[in-house]
Write an enzyme that holds these catalytic residues in place. Structure first.
Site, mmCIF file in Angstrom:
data_model
loop_
_atom_site.group_PDB
_atom_site.id
_atom_site.type_symbol
_atom_site.label_atom_id
_atom_site.label_comp_id
_atom_site.label_asym_id
_atom_site.label_seq_id
_atom_site.Cartn_x
_atom_site.Cartn_y
_atom_site.Cartn_z
ATOM 1 N N GLY D 143 0.912 -0.754 0.364
ATOM 2 C CA GLY D 143 -0.118 -0.070 -0.016
ATOM 3 C C GLY D 143 0.780 1.744 0.052
ATOM 4 O O GLY D 143 2.124 1.353 0.430
ATOM 5 N N CYS D 144 0.452 2.300 -0.403
ATOM 6 C CA CYS D 144 1.399 3.902 -0.688
ATOM 7 C C CYS D 144 1.983 3.953 0.977
ATOM 8 O O CYS D 144 2.669 4.632 1.116
ATOM 9 C CB CYS D 144 0.296 4.479 -0.941
ATOM 10 S SG CYS D 144 -1.827 5.049 -0.874
ATOM 11 N N TYR D 145 0.682 3.964 1.507
ATOM 12 C CA TYR D 145 0.628 4.793 3.205
ATOM 13 C C TYR D 145 1.974 3.403 3.346
ATOM 14 O O TYR D 145 2.988 4.257 4.716
ATOM 15 C CB TYR D 145 -0.303 4.732 3.851
ATOM 16 C CG TYR D 145 -0.977 6.089 3.818
ATOM 17 C CD1 TYR D 145 -0.484 7.024 4.036
ATOM 18 C CD2 TYR D 145 -2.352 6.184 3.956
ATOM 19 C CE1 TYR D 145 -1.342 7.796 3.196
ATOM 20 C CE2 TYR D 145 -3.435 6.782 3.092
ATOM 21 C CZ TYR D 145 -3.241 8.054 3.370
ATOM 22 O OH TYR D 145 -4.000 9.103 3.191
ATOM 23 N N THR D 147 3.708 2.141 2.070
ATOM 24 C CA THR D 147 5.758 1.897 1.945
ATOM 25 C C THR D 147 6.191 3.445 2.380
ATOM 26 O O THR D 147 7.545 3.079 2.687
ATOM 27 C CB THR D 147 4.845 2.030 0.300
ATOM 28 O OG1 THR D 147 5.038 1.544 -0.456
ATOM 29 C CG2 THR D 147 6.508 3.002 -0.452
ATOM 30 N N ALA D 148 5.952 4.368 2.595
ATOM 31 C CA ALA D 148 6.035 5.625 3.310
ATOM 32 C C ALA D 148 6.433 5.037 4.666
ATOM 33 O O ALA D 148 7.602 5.605 5.096
ATOM 34 C CB ALA D 148 5.119 6.626 3.171
#
Lengths: 340, 340, 340, 340
Positions: D143-145, D147-148
């Site tokens: 997921g994008c979050y 990943t961050a």
């Protein structure tokens, strides 16, 4: 081939670097700056980690010597002196205004001071211009607004379908105003707001538009030009209207545009019913174009979207560079944009 | 006085409520909605805590009965049926398009279907219109773009200083497109991008602009109108140009504008050198106006900024309401905007 | 009552003027500025046509004398000297940081230089503070971030439901950084981008948050505070978390918040399931608040939205002014915001 | 190598195509869609003129057969059925959530319904993960979050410098919410506003973050996660804090981060004093990272910026693709972003 960039810490310089980093035939050499000289590029262009540690030199002929190509992204009035010291075999590409206008009187009227001269005009799509740029060693990169307006209207004028009373309103992102901090360019001021500036025929890009369109039309053209600052960083959306030739039909108008752009790698005539948005061209060297005949008002209405920093400045500069250096015109230039 | 609002869950309805909450002579009564009926206003207008718990009724004549004023903020085509059941002594203010146009053929051409009729046009600044609105019991609120364009150009036409070949490009915030979710109105699509739409004389507000300007000019006027969607929620910035009358001087042009707006409470001619920004009028019922003579192109260039939801819709509606009800025209309407 | 504003050309000054123009019991007197003195307000606050022609005076005690209320919207460090010359019976409301902190060591650590003193803290919602403000003649307006964070968490601390290890991340619009042009605040830089700054406990508002929460908790509280610059002009959205007290239930947490805000005119606990957005409070003196118990992580999570210039600065200043002057606390302050 | 993309009309699909168009070893094959099937890509991704005329097929195993790589950018719950028909030798890269979580109970708790299984997790920077991805034929793109957050904190956990009580607040651009039109995602709603959603431990990406950090820490980690919708199209700025290990110094913390990222091609630890902005990574596959020790609050504060569509989705997917196919990990992926 090795390229130097004078003015690497500004927005035009940053975009030149972004594009050159992806160019297969050009290597990046010296980077120079004004007050930022001595620091690293990373402090000014943090989106370019590939060059983060490159030290910025002072903008001097010495720093720029020894390159095949030199890009000048400087405030106007400074390019002639530098170019004069760079050798006639070096390709000098000026992103500023100094060498765009042919008429010295127009230069003085709009910019003040004496005219520095005229260099080959870096708009390959202008009829006849591509041949002039091949092998050139001096190139004057067009202004961002004149790029948009000329590309939007030259098909109509080339086909004799439009009259000389042109009216243009163009919305631009704030990067067109550069990086010098001014109160009216603060985020707090521009977000959520659209504003007009340089109204009433006073914007310096006006005579450049007229020069280009008159050349295509073979007769004088006047442009009533109003620029609008829009709350976005990049992009120009120009609405360009001109009186329709008597008897013009919508089909003939579209056919003229389709013909004009058929072999142009960077011009896209959108499908019927679609209208340009600047997001279609963000970061790309393309122009998204559409045209309509307003029969009620008797006017041709052409709308164009470009990225002011790419096709409108740095991408256009590299397109001309490719031609001047004998490379493929499209080399290293992005066709596809970044969206949403 | 008690006012009902039909269409309270949309953007126009929300702005009517925001302004009426601050109006000293009008009390808010029934609020109605379409598919949102049954819920509370707070779910749709969370910026209006004063009315958070008010339940939205179905939009029926019964719900709207018993009020002194009824505002209709509905999709076009629905107002006539409702207004017909509301009684001739009730002030009905239609924020939609149904009753703006005088020419049934124009209505049918641009909106389709039969024309519902013509109501007193709610633009007090239009010469002669203020008297018509006093005591009126039906008011057609102008479209947001025609409000901007008419206010920008009527001083020139009233003084005989402009010719009939008008070209307008207007940038609008997205709230003008309403609250129905469409893919092209998503934040991801509109942020960072400007786009054109309804190009080539097809926008429905075009005949309304022509109707207004022709009335002031006393002769037919054509408007080449291009709307642009700008990445902001509110505001219209309209650039309006027309051929300059022979011999017109900049001083005479400015004098005509200064005279026209002198007694207008909501029109502000900016000081010379200042140009309108939509942020000057955000949330206010004012218009910020400036004019220039482009001698080179021979055109009058008037630029105007309004808030499309305030002066362009809800504020204009209340201004006309005040006149119709015999109240002071400015009552309850904000002169000062919210910035930055 | 007559009010003077020192610093009228900045963002805080502009918001004070916007609100005071609508205040029924306070008249606007002298407006002063620094380098902008001598010009008119219209050049700096073009959204306030009611005061467009008011001339800005130099910020001197003489210019500010003779008013019942004096608002200071100045860079920190300058308020003490001016206040000292204004008379003890004049209400002086300092929108800067000079008199907010009680601990001189903290002042010196975060701001440098000697501490000017402590004035009654202008946050009426802080338990016990409303009484202190009634009749006060000196008021220190809280910082915008501390306003948000204190209002978000005081209900939990007052009820003993939260532990002292507070973590706050708050997104702010750019107007919080003021009007001085800096490269990183240019529209081109901030549009389309979120960025962190003053990370790691270095932001000057940190000790003020700790001071407020410790007072409510009756014990020391530490705040790990990270501010984020968001691409919008106005608004703060603060996410504030603290360890949940053992055994805390979601129902008990909500009940504590509902109780705390019950009689607070400007605090809105949103309905369950709704979460704050800064657009709910734009231009209004309200705070939109919601709270959740994250059982998995064992933390109370309170989220709050305010307008940094209204409740966070100028509106809060006027709310305290009303108390100090014996007026109704809500007088002249907007409950409803401007949206969309 | 030839790649098919299922879900080509959405934002993740569009970004995959933008990147693959510039990938030297992967050719684009079939493009499929749901309700958009039958039309051309140009109607949905007008920024990709290179593929404007490609017809979208229905998303069926037949359409996706015959490719070396198949990217699935579909709503969750649909990937297993399709992947099951694609052959074990085909590389299937799922950009959705179906195969990210290892614990079926967590899957059911956050997504509902039965767990589809677990695939190799496509985050090469996660210690040990790069080896797992080499030669894999199924990849679950993070997921994008997550990943961050994982990239921001794994260096601290890997070095034993952070405790398990993690608090994260992350601002995301609206493209993370996808292209389905919802009222709260309209431009009018999101421009000028920041808002919180899925507060209190309810966001579906929470268990994925915990899974990743616990793996690095070798012990359970809880994450209090609050996502914030920011007024921008792209980008995630995540502020991630965790208790500092006893005796931790700022120098040791920085050294741990410098060591962790030293050989990571896409992780950039910014120079001391610089803090991440999402504009640093727009359109690039990089993460801009910075860390501080908040000694006062006793917490490690790591801030990271990524482009949610590039490193957070499509770029990360291609990075894993490169590993799985035995190509150079960086092949075809942009290091430099588009700014301003």
């Amino acid at each position: 081939m090795k390229a130097a960039i004078a003015g690497a810490s500004g927005y035009a310089g940053g975009e030149l670097l972004r594009l050159l980093l992806a160019h297969p035939a050009i290597e990046i050499g010296a980077l120079t700056a004004g007050s930022s000289a001595g620091g690293t590029l990373g402090a000014h262009q943090p989106h370019l980690p590939s060059l983060a540690d490159t030290v910025l030199l002072d903008t001097t002929p010495e720093a720029l010597a020894g390159h095949d190509v030199v890009y000048l992204a400087l405030p106007h009035g400074r390019s002639a002196a530098i170019a004069g010291q760079l050798g006639d075999d070096v390709l000098v590409v000026d992103c500023g205004a100094d060498f765009r206008l042919e008429d010295p009187a127009e230069w003085t009227r709009f910019y003040g001071g004496p005219h520095a001269g005229t260099w080959p005009y870096g708009l390959p799509e202008l009829p006849g211009q591509r041949e002039i740029l091949k092998g050139a060693r001096r190139v004057a990169v067009p202004g961002c607004y004149p790029t948009a307006v000329t590309l939007a209207l030259y098909p109509a004028f080339a086909a004799g379908l439009a009259g000389p009373d042109v009216v243009v309103v163009a919305a631009s992102g704030t990067s067109g105003a550069g990086r010098s901090p001014k109160p009216n360019l603060l985020g707090s001021e521009v977000m959520g707001s659209a504003s007009a500036y340089s109204v009433g025929g006073t914007h310096r890009h006006t005579p450049e538009m007229e020069q280009n369109l008159a050349r295509v039309a073979g007769a004088p053209v006047t442009v009533s030009f109003t620029p609008v600052l829009a709350p976005m960083s990049r992009g120009i959306l120009a609405t360009c209207t001109a009186p329709a030739a008597p008897g013009l039909t919508a089909a003939a108008l579209r056919e003229a545009y389709a013909t004009a752009v058929r072999d142009e790698p960077f011009l896209r005539l959108l499908p019927e019913g679609a209208w340009p948005a600047t997001s279609m061209t963000l970061g790309a060297n393309t122009a998204a174009l559409q045209v309509a005949l307003d029969e009620r008002a008797g006017r041709v209405v052409a709308v164009i979207a470009i990225d002011n920093l790419t096709k409108g400045t740095a991408g256009g500069a590299i397109q001309s560079t490719n031609l001047a250096l004998g490379l493929a015109e499209e080399l290293g230039l992005p066709f596809n944009g970044v969206a949403p």
